[in-house]
Write an enzyme that holds these catalytic residues in place. Structure first.
Site, mmCIF file in Angstrom:
data_model
loop_
_atom_site.group_PDB
_atom_site.id
_atom_site.type_symbol
_atom_site.label_atom_id
_atom_site.label_comp_id
_atom_site.label_asym_id
_atom_site.label_seq_id
_atom_site.Cartn_x
_atom_site.Cartn_y
_atom_site.Cartn_z
ATOM 1 N N GLY A 37 0.672 -1.105 0.031
ATOM 2 C CA GLY A 37 -0.216 -0.190 -0.103
ATOM 3 C C GLY A 37 0.840 1.236 0.089
ATOM 4 O O GLY A 37 0.229 2.300 -0.060
ATOM 5 N N GLU A 38 2.111 1.079 0.227
ATOM 6 C CA GLU A 38 2.900 2.319 -0.045
ATOM 7 C C GLU A 38 2.943 2.820 -1.371
ATOM 8 O O GLU A 38 2.883 2.344 -2.217
ATOM 9 C CB GLU A 38 4.540 1.941 0.528
ATOM 10 N N ARG A 95 -14.426 20.837 4.695
ATOM 11 C CA ARG A 95 -15.534 21.030 5.526
ATOM 12 C C ARG A 95 -15.217 21.060 7.038
ATOM 13 O O ARG A 95 -16.206 21.279 7.864
ATOM 14 C CB ARG A 95 -16.731 19.918 5.203
ATOM 15 N N HIS A 128 -14.353 25.501 0.424
ATOM 16 C CA HIS A 128 -15.603 25.421 1.318
ATOM 17 C C HIS A 128 -15.831 26.845 1.857
ATOM 18 O O HIS A 128 -17.058 27.292 2.220
ATOM 19 C CB HIS A 128 -15.840 24.272 2.074
ATOM 20 N N ASP A 167 -28.464 25.703 2.191
ATOM 21 C CA ASP A 167 -28.157 25.681 3.781
ATOM 22 C C ASP A 167 -27.566 27.159 3.932
ATOM 23 O O ASP A 167 -27.248 27.825 3.027
ATOM 24 C CB ASP A 167 -27.418 24.584 4.265
ATOM 25 N N LYS A 190 -31.112 23.978 6.755
ATOM 26 C CA LYS A 190 -30.706 22.627 6.687
ATOM 27 C C LYS A 190 -30.229 22.406 8.286
ATOM 28 O O LYS A 190 -29.486 23.062 8.580
ATOM 29 C CB LYS A 190 -29.880 22.415 5.651
HETATM 30 C C1 R5P Z 1 -21.899 21.772 3.328
HETATM 31 O O1 R5P Z 1 -21.786 22.636 4.064
HETATM 32 C C2 R5P Z 1 -21.600 21.844 1.984
HETATM 33 O O2 R5P Z 1 -21.567 23.154 1.409
HETATM 34 C C3 R5P Z 1 -22.208 20.792 1.174
HETATM 35 O O3 R5P Z 1 -23.895 21.466 1.308
HETATM 36 C C4 R5P Z 1 -22.301 19.431 1.745
HETATM 37 O O4 R5P Z 1 -21.226 19.117 2.503
HETATM 38 C C5 R5P Z 1 -22.602 18.471 0.421
HETATM 39 O O5 R5P Z 1 -22.481 17.259 0.981
HETATM 40 P P1 R5P Z 1 -23.611 16.292 0.809
HETATM 41 O O6 R5P Z 1 -23.898 16.130 -0.769
HETATM 42 O O7 R5P Z 1 -23.205 14.874 1.184
HETATM 43 O O8 R5P Z 1 -25.025 16.674 1.568
#
Ligand code: R5P
Length: 311
Positions: A37-38, A95, A128, A167, A190
């Site tokens: 695996g290296e 994230r 992100h 979200d 969300k």
């Molecule tokens: C979260 O804050 C990100 O911006 C995305 O909304 C999220 O991580 C997407 O992940 P999933 O498709 O698994 O919901």
């Protein structure tokens, strides 16, 4: 200083297209796995005194792609490269950019610090959160694909379209699309229940009778987008939803989960190797020209255009 481009195994097609847009060939780099695996890495071309660009999104398998990038950077450094820039169109672990509960690492910062020890500079696309750029102790160039994605939407934009943030984290992203396309915005509240499961608790904005364009930085399991679409359908949006994200990972059964929804188009970039999602209306916007433009500017010590900056 001579310019050299090398690719890891995460997205060789994007690397080859970027090199071609720069008028150079993606250099030879031996990458193989030992039986235990290296990884074994060997840069096969001379890089002494060169301005080197290593193109490698840290997409799944994230740990493997990250280690590959680190070992390539170390090989170039030891071979005498003058400047080593990682081009990471997707930054894995982004994230995990803060502690949301006790006894957690800030993984995005750990990775940025480890990379900073081996690199001269990093280019990213739609991190992100822009805060992550500050986790590096080397210059970071955070680019955005939002202008390119928005322009790809424009020709078929429904008159009753509305941009939707799935979200609260996506509010700024949504606003950028809305400003460019001159559209109203709705926001969803969300709540994440687990890695795959999310629930929408509320909608701010009038979505009934409108064609939603749901925008986010990434699609991983699809949970966020799918819950958003279900909530919008519940609130009588037009059953003609467009989904837009810079990074289309589609992990696990994400593709199958999208297939049963009223989605007319899914627009992503090739920041990660495009997923095999034959049954989805997927449109992929190439990043090679944008990355090549940024590399050219940095190579010539010129500023990267304001249009392509994440902020
Ligand atoms: C979260 O804050 C990100 O911006 C995305 O909304 C999220 O991580 C997407 O992940 P999933 O498709 O698994 O919901």
């Amino acid at each position: 200083m001579e310019l050299s481009v090398f690719s890891g195994r995460a997205n060789p097609k994007l690397a080859a297209e970027t090199a071609s847009a720069l008028g150079v060939e993606s250099g030879g780099c031996l990458l193989e796995d030992f039986p235990d695996g290296e990884l074994r890495v060997e840069i096969e071309a001379c890089v002494r005194g060169h301005d080197v660009y290593l193109i490698q999104p840290t997409s799944p398998p994230i740990a493997g792609h990250l280690l590959e990038l680190l070992l390539m950077a170390d090989a170039c450094r030891r071979a005498g490269a003058s400047r080593i820039t990682a081009v990471m169109p997707y930054f894995g672990y982004a994230r995990q950019d803060r502690r949301s509960q006790g006894r957690e690492p800030v993984a995005a910062q750990v990775i940025a610090e480890v990379l900073s020890a081996r690199l001269s500079r990093v280019i990213t696309v739609d991190l992100h959160t822009p805060t992550i750029a500050g986790f590096f102790s080397i210059p970071a160039e955070p680019l955005t694909a939002i202008p390119a994605l928005a322009e790809a939407l424009r020709p078929e934009l429904p008159a009753d379209a509305i941009i939707v943030a799935p979200d609260l984290g996506a509010v700024k992203v949504a606003q950028r699309y809305a400003d460019r396309l001159d559209l109203p915005v709705a926001y969803l509240h969300k709540v994440r229940l687990s890695g795959e499961e999310v629930s929408v608790r509320g909608v701010v904005g009038e979505v009934a009778g409108r064609a939603p364009i749901v925008v986010d930085d990434m699609i991983s399991t699809g949970g966020t987008m799918i819950s958003a679409i279900e909530a919008l359908v519940d609130r009588n949006c037009r059953p003609a939803v467009t989904v837009v994200a810079t990074h289309g990972l589609f992990v696990g059964d994400a593709a199958q989960r999208f297939a049963s929804l009223p989605v007319g188009k899914i627009l992503v970039t090739d920041s990660v190797r495009p997923a095999a999602v034959a049954r989805l209306p997927l449109e992929v916007i190439g990043l090679a020209e944008m990355l090549a433009g940024a590399i050219r500017s940095l190579h010539e010590d010129r500023s990267i255009g304001h249009q392509q900056r994440q902020w």
